[in-house]
Design a protein around this motif. Structure first.
Motif, PDB file in Angstrom:
ATOM      1  N   GLY A  10       0.768  -1.240   0.000  1.00 55.37           N
ATOM      2  CA  GLY A  10       0.000   0.000   0.000  1.00 55.37           C
ATOM      3  C   GLY A  10       0.795   1.283   0.000  1.00 55.37           C
ATOM      4  N   ILE A  12       2.063   2.778   2.583  1.00 58.77           N
ATOM      5  CA  ILE A  12       1.759   3.635   3.729  1.00 58.77           C
ATOM      6  C   ILE A  12       2.453   3.162   5.008  1.00 58.77           C
ATOM      7  N   TRP A  45      -4.462   1.653  -3.765  1.00 57.41           N
ATOM      8  CA  TRP A  45      -5.362   2.008  -2.674  1.00 57.41           C
ATOM      9  C   TRP A  45      -5.041   3.332  -1.985  1.00 57.41           C
ATOM     10  N   HIS A  46      -3.765   3.659  -1.848  1.00 55.17           N
ATOM     11  CA  HIS A  46      -3.382   4.810  -1.019  1.00 55.17           C
ATOM     12  C   HIS A  46      -2.595   5.867  -1.781  1.00 55.17           C
ATOM     13  N   ASP A  49      -1.847   9.431  -0.324  1.00 54.30           N
ATOM     14  CA  ASP A  49      -1.993   9.430   1.133  1.00 54.30           C
ATOM     15  C   ASP A  49      -0.633   9.561   1.821  1.00 54.30           C
ATOM     16  N   HIS A  52       1.059   5.874   7.063  1.00 59.07           N
ATOM     17  CA  HIS A  52       0.145   5.462   8.137  1.00 59.07           C
ATOM     18  C   HIS A  52       0.558   6.150   9.440  1.00 59.07           C
ATOM     19  N   TYR A 125       0.434  -2.929   9.298  1.00 54.49           N
ATOM     20  CA  TYR A 125      -0.971  -2.586   9.053  1.00 54.49           C
ATOM     21  C   TYR A 125      -1.851  -3.705   9.596  1.00 54.49           C
TER      22      TYR A 125
END
Length: 154
Positions: A10, A12, A45-46, A49, A52, A125
């Motif tokens: 991802g 992140i 998906w990210h 962004d 995290h 995650y």
């Protein structure tokens, strides 16, 4: 310029953590003018962004910045643009090879194969253990930087 790309699912958690840690090590060794570091995802998906919050928090504990970092997806051009494309786990490696056209290249490898662990970097995650991931990423980044310094006589 030696270019390193860390890749996870991802972009992140693991790969931005590796990017930030490697940048920090490169800066401390005064090699920023010779080594460039980035990260990417195999998924979309990210995109856009920030890392995290668990990754940001863990890196902040060690004084490592994530400022300006945003998720992005791996692109075919990355194969030409980077000297090292490093997957965090076996699934990432398979996805990288598929996305880049099943290239069989020594520039693509699993991150912890540079260490004695020779295993996947667990995804915090899902595990929630950002400390374990940080410890493994730090060890892997040290090993990678030594490999680069030896290979390129830095």
């Amino acid at each position: 310029m030696i270019r390193v790309l860390f890749v996870c699912l991802g972009n992140i958690c693991r790969s931005p953590m590796a990017e930030a840690v490697m940048r920090d090590l490169v800066e401390k060794e005064h090699l920023s003018h010779k080594v460039e570091v980035d990260s990417a995802a195999t998924s979309s998906w990210h995109i856009g962004d920030p890392p995290h919050r668990g990754t940001q928090g863990k890196l902040k504990e060690y004084g490592i910045s994530t400022k300006g970092m945003q998720g992005r997806q791996l692109q075919k051009a990355d194969f030409e643009n980077f000297d090292y494309i490093i997957g965090m786990d076996e699934s990432n490696i398979r996805n990288i090879r598929t996305m880049l056209g099943n290239l069989d290249s020594t520039k693509i490898f699993r991150f912890l194969d540079l260490t004695d662990h020779r295993k996947d970097v667990p995804d915090p995650y899902y595990t929630g253990d950002f400390q374990e991931t940080y410890d493994l990423v730090l060890e892997g980044c040290h090993a990678l930087l030594e490999k680069i310094k030896g290979q390129y006589k830095l």
